[in-house]
Design a protein around this motif. Structure first.
Motif, PDB file in Angstrom:
ATOM      1  N   ARG A   1       5.699   6.294  -0.815  1.00  0.00           N
ATOM      2  CA  ARG A   1       6.173   5.430  -1.484  1.00  0.00           C
ATOM      3  C   ARG A   1       5.801   4.367  -1.177  1.00  0.00           C
ATOM      4  NH1 ARG A   1       9.478   3.092   2.989  1.00  0.00           N
ATOM      5  NH2 ARG A   1       8.530   3.601   5.206  1.00  0.00           N
ATOM      6  N   PHE A   2       5.471   2.728  -1.313  1.00  0.00           N
ATOM      7  CA  PHE A   2       5.502   2.137  -0.608  1.00  0.00           C
ATOM      8  C   PHE A   2       5.608   1.154   0.605  1.00  0.00           C
ATOM      9  CE2 PHE A   2       3.691   2.865  -5.718  1.00  0.00           C
ATOM     10  CZ  PHE A   2       2.393   2.734  -5.171  1.00  0.00           C
ATOM     11  N   ILE A   3       5.013   0.578   1.406  1.00  0.00           N
ATOM     12  CA  ILE A   3       5.098   0.015   2.143  1.00  0.00           C
ATOM     13  C   ILE A   3       4.367  -1.324   2.394  1.00  0.00           C
ATOM     14  CG2 ILE A   3       5.508   1.988   3.223  1.00  0.00           C
ATOM     15  CD1 ILE A   3       3.194   1.303   4.853  1.00  0.00           C
ATOM     16  N   PRO A   4       5.187  -2.439   2.913  1.00  0.00           N
ATOM     17  CA  PRO A   4       4.185  -3.821   2.686  1.00  0.00           C
ATOM     18  C   PRO A   4       2.801  -3.605   3.250  1.00  0.00           C
ATOM     19  CG  PRO A   4       6.803  -3.200   3.608  1.00  0.00           C
ATOM     20  CD  PRO A   4       6.680  -2.420   3.516  1.00  0.00           C
ATOM     21  N   THR A   5       1.693  -4.213   3.439  1.00  0.00           N
ATOM     22  CA  THR A   5       0.572  -4.504   3.678  1.00  0.00           C
ATOM     23  C   THR A   5       0.828  -5.656   4.519  1.00  0.00           C
ATOM     24  OG1 THR A   5      -1.473  -3.718   4.361  1.00  0.00           O
ATOM     25  CG2 THR A   5      -0.908  -4.511   1.823  1.00  0.00           C
ATOM     26  N   GLU A   6      -1.190  -5.927   4.595  1.00  0.00           N
ATOM     27  CA  GLU A   6      -1.253  -7.848   5.512  1.00  0.00           C
ATOM     28  C   GLU A   6      -3.362  -7.572   4.858  1.00  0.00           C
ATOM     29  OE1 GLU A   6       0.234  -9.456   8.528  1.00  0.00           O
ATOM     30  OE2 GLU A   6       0.602  -7.761   9.915  1.00  0.00           O
ATOM     31  N   SER A   7      -3.151  -8.854   5.148  1.00  0.00           N
ATOM     32  CA  SER A   7      -4.847  -8.556   5.685  1.00  0.00           C
ATOM     33  C   SER A   7      -5.600  -7.806   6.273  1.00  0.00           C
ATOM     34  CB  SER A   7      -5.404 -10.405   4.891  1.00  0.00           C
ATOM     35  OG  SER A   7      -6.897 -10.618   5.106  1.00  0.00           O
ATOM     36  N   ALA A   8      -4.689  -8.416   7.440  1.00  0.00           N
ATOM     37  CA  ALA A   8      -5.153  -8.273   8.957  1.00  0.00           C
ATOM     38  C   ALA A   8      -5.108  -6.795   9.078  1.00  0.00           C
ATOM     39  CB  ALA A   8      -4.452  -8.969  10.140  1.00  0.00           C
ATOM     40  N   ASN A   9      -4.719  -6.083   8.218  1.00  0.00           N
ATOM     41  CA  ASN A   9      -4.914  -4.279   8.641  1.00  0.00           C
ATOM     42  C   ASN A   9      -6.723  -3.929   7.935  1.00  0.00           C
ATOM     43  OD1 ASN A   9      -2.076  -4.280   8.771  1.00  0.00           O
ATOM     44  ND2 ASN A   9      -0.954  -3.902   6.685  1.00  0.00           N
ATOM     45  N   TYR A  10      -7.173  -4.877   7.232  1.00  0.00           N
ATOM     46  CA  TYR A  10      -8.150  -4.529   6.927  1.00  0.00           C
ATOM     47  C   TYR A  10      -9.394  -5.157   7.544  1.00  0.00           C
ATOM     48  CZ  TYR A  10      -5.890  -2.265   3.610  1.00  0.00           C
ATOM     49  OH  TYR A  10      -4.924  -1.598   2.727  1.00  0.00           O
ATOM     50  N   ASP A  11      -8.993  -5.859   8.673  1.00  0.00           N
ATOM     51  CA  ASP A  11      -9.591  -6.093   9.891  1.00  0.00           C
ATOM     52  C   ASP A  11     -11.363  -5.570   9.978  1.00  0.00           C
ATOM     53  OD1 ASP A  11      -8.650  -9.072   9.080  1.00  0.00           O
ATOM     54  OD2 ASP A  11      -7.971  -8.921  11.441  1.00  0.00           O
TER      55      ASP A  11
ATOM     56  N   ALA B   1       8.179   9.740 -10.647  1.00  0.00           N
ATOM     57  CA  ALA B   1       7.236   9.759 -11.731  1.00  0.00           C
ATOM     58  C   ALA B   1       6.153   8.909 -11.881  1.00  0.00           C
ATOM     59  CB  ALA B   1       7.976   9.462 -13.145  1.00  0.00           C
ATOM     60  N   ILE B   2       6.193   7.768 -10.696  1.00  0.00           N
ATOM     61  CA  ILE B   2       5.143   6.270 -10.756  1.00  0.00           C
ATOM     62  C   ILE B   2       4.671   6.935  -9.617  1.00  0.00           C
ATOM     63  CG2 ILE B   2       5.229   4.276 -10.882  1.00  0.00           C
ATOM     64  CD1 ILE B   2       7.823   3.494 -11.808  1.00  0.00           C
ATOM     65  N   LEU B   3       5.816   7.268  -8.807  1.00  0.00           N
ATOM     66  CA  LEU B   3       4.768   7.131  -6.888  1.00  0.00           C
ATOM     67  C   LEU B   3       4.036   8.904  -8.124  1.00  0.00           C
ATOM     68  CD1 LEU B   3       7.795   6.716  -5.429  1.00  0.00           C
ATOM     69  CD2 LEU B   3       5.855   5.243  -5.277  1.00  0.00           C
ATOM     70  N   ASP B   4       4.569   9.843  -8.238  1.00  0.00           N
ATOM     71  CA  ASP B   4       2.895  11.042  -8.212  1.00  0.00           C
ATOM     72  C   ASP B   4       1.803  10.827  -9.787  1.00  0.00           C
ATOM     73  OD1 ASP B   4       4.996  12.177  -6.837  1.00  0.00           O
ATOM     74  OD2 ASP B   4       5.950  13.124  -9.028  1.00  0.00           O
ATOM     75  N   LEU B   5       1.570   9.297 -10.053  1.00  0.00           N
ATOM     76  CA  LEU B   5       1.481   9.352 -10.689  1.00  0.00           C
ATOM     77  C   LEU B   5       0.470   8.427  -9.314  1.00  0.00           C
ATOM     78  CD1 LEU B   5       2.540   7.809 -13.732  1.00  0.00           C
ATOM     79  CD2 LEU B   5       0.676   9.740 -13.631  1.00  0.00           C
ATOM     80  N   GLN B   6       0.431   7.536  -8.602  1.00  0.00           N
ATOM     81  CA  GLN B   6      -0.542   7.075  -7.405  1.00  0.00           C
ATOM     82  C   GLN B   6      -0.592   7.990  -6.684  1.00  0.00           C
ATOM     83  OE1 GLN B   6       0.086   2.881  -7.526  1.00  0.00           O
ATOM     84  NE2 GLN B   6      -1.603   3.202  -7.690  1.00  0.00           N
ATOM     85  N   ARG B   7       0.152   8.983  -6.322  1.00  0.00           N
ATOM     86  CA  ARG B   7       0.259  10.121  -5.459  1.00  0.00           C
ATOM     87  C   ARG B   7       0.362   9.356  -4.253  1.00  0.00           C
ATOM     88  NH1 ARG B   7      -4.747  11.122  -7.376  1.00  0.00           N
ATOM     89  NH2 ARG B   7      -6.286  10.488  -5.511  1.00  0.00           N
ATOM     90  N   ALA B   8       1.285   9.007  -4.502  1.00  0.00           N
ATOM     91  CA  ALA B   8       2.196   7.659  -3.002  1.00  0.00           C
ATOM     92  C   ALA B   8       3.564   8.218  -2.911  1.00  0.00           C
ATOM     93  CB  ALA B   8       2.585   6.717  -3.473  1.00  0.00           C
TER      94      ALA B   8
ATOM     95  N   ASP C   1      -6.775   1.920   4.201  1.00  0.00           N
ATOM     96  CA  ASP C   1      -7.550   1.744   2.797  1.00  0.00           C
ATOM     97  C   ASP C   1      -6.438   1.429   1.677  1.00  0.00           C
ATOM     98  OD1 ASP C   1      -9.532   2.491   0.650  1.00  0.00           O
ATOM     99  OD2 ASP C   1     -10.146   4.880   1.078  1.00  0.00           O
ATOM    100  N   TYR C   2      -6.478   1.751   0.153  1.00  0.00           N
ATOM    101  CA  TYR C   2      -6.032   1.315  -0.684  1.00  0.00           C
ATOM    102  C   TYR C   2      -4.853  -0.166  -0.615  1.00  0.00           C
ATOM    103  CZ  TYR C   2      -8.871   5.583  -3.137  1.00  0.00           C
ATOM    104  OH  TYR C   2      -9.963   5.512  -2.713  1.00  0.00           O
TER     105      TYR C   2
ATOM    106  N   GLN D   1       1.047  -0.870   0.366  1.00  0.00           N
ATOM    107  CA  GLN D   1      -0.098  -0.187   0.258  1.00  0.00           C
ATOM    108  C   GLN D   1       1.168   0.751   0.251  1.00  0.00           C
ATOM    109  OE1 GLN D   1      -0.561  -0.233   4.824  1.00  0.00           O
ATOM    110  NE2 GLN D   1      -2.273  -0.408   3.098  1.00  0.00           N
ATOM    111  N   ARG D   2       0.423   2.117  -0.289  1.00  0.00           N
ATOM    112  CA  ARG D   2       0.552   3.800  -0.531  1.00  0.00           C
ATOM    113  C   ARG D   2       1.054   4.101   1.624  1.00  0.00           C
ATOM    114  NH1 ARG D   2      -3.319   7.273  -3.480  1.00  0.00           N
ATOM    115  NH2 ARG D   2      -4.447   6.536  -2.195  1.00  0.00           N
ATOM    116  N   GLU D   3       2.371   4.576   1.920  1.00  0.00           N
ATOM    117  CA  GLU D   3       2.525   4.796   2.915  1.00  0.00           C
ATOM    118  C   GLU D   3       1.859   5.672   3.534  1.00  0.00           C
ATOM    119  OE1 GLU D   3       6.578   6.256   5.138  1.00  0.00           O
ATOM    120  OE2 GLU D   3       6.160   7.627   4.213  1.00  0.00           O
ATOM    121  N   GLU D   4       0.613   6.648   2.376  1.00  0.00           N
ATOM    122  CA  GLU D   4      -0.571   7.200   2.809  1.00  0.00           C
ATOM    123  C   GLU D   4      -1.406   6.749   3.440  1.00  0.00           C
ATOM    124  OE1 GLU D   4       2.245   9.369   0.198  1.00  0.00           O
ATOM    125  OE2 GLU D   4       1.591   7.252   0.776  1.00  0.00           O
TER     126      GLU D   4
END
Length: 215
Positions: free
Chosen positions: A192-202, A183-190, A150-151, A36-39
């Motif tokens: 940076r990207f960080i790891p995520t996992e299913s439990a974050n969305y419980d 340029a890639i990060l800006d396209l997603q308004r990110a 979120d995303y 996910q994006r850090e945001e």
């Protein structure tokens, strides 16, 4: 997108928190959220109005209100969740509830006076303000939700694990100090990207069940 992921027609999908939960349920828990994006680890929604007499959630009673898409995490589910925590049920406490279909449409509805207030994704609000597409002398934020996840980028569960790792590593390797990567990060308004996992969305799954949006 959820159905395509569940049917194996797509390998990788960009999902909101709620649509990830739907994808998880559709795939019997096999869908894998990679990054996910850090945001997105501290995402928020904004409640906006052009009316002077709306200063907080309680002032929404008897008013007209717009959410975004019914399946939107930040434009519907989580704003509804936090309204419920404040003791408000939109269908009974508001004069009318509309679904604009998109975050920018919600801002336009409020700005044009079609509704008294609305809720939208904080990132889109910031973008609209930065681009001068919302009149901040008229439309203002009167409440911001607590943060939530979120995303994310999710892959189908039966995708080759080595390829899953390769995709994840490619996202995590994006460096904002590298112009091509930025340029890639800006396209997603990110940032940076960080790891995520299913439990974050419980928490989102719990909110969706409480709101009756999933059973």
């Amino acid at each position: 997108v959820v159905e395509a992921l569940g049917a194996g027609k797509v390998d990788l999908a960009w999902l909101g928190g709620f649509t990830y939960v739907q994808a998880k349920l559709r795939t019997d828990g096999s869908a894998v959220p990679l990054v996910q994006r850090e945001e997105d680890a501290r995402f928020t929604s904004k409640f906006i109005t052009a009316r002077d007499d709306i200063q907080g959630y309680a002032d929404l009673k008897g008013k007209t209100f717009a959410f975004g898409s019914p399946s939107s995490t930040s434009g519907h589910l989580m704003p509804r969740h936090f309204l419920a925590e404040a003791g408000l049920t939109p269908e009974t406490d508001f004069a009318n509830v509309a679904f604009s279909g998109a975050h920018d449409a919600t801002a336009a509805f409020v700005g044009a006076g079609k509704v008294d207030a609305g809720a939208l994704n904080a990132s889109v609000w910031d973008k609209l303000v930065a681009q001068g597409k919302v009149d901040t002398a008229k439309v203002r934020v009167f409440a911001t939700t607590p943060p939530y996840y979120d995303y994310n980028w999710t892959v189908r569960g039966d995708l080759d694990p080595a390829l899953q790792r390769k995709i994840k590593d490619a996202f995590l390797a994006l460096d904002p100090a590298n112009p091509a990567h930025k340029a890639i990060l800006d396209l997603q308004r990110a940032s940076r990207f960080i790891p995520t996992e299913s439990a974050n969305y419980d928490g989102i799954e719990s909110a969706a069940r409480s709101a009756g949006l999933i059973k």
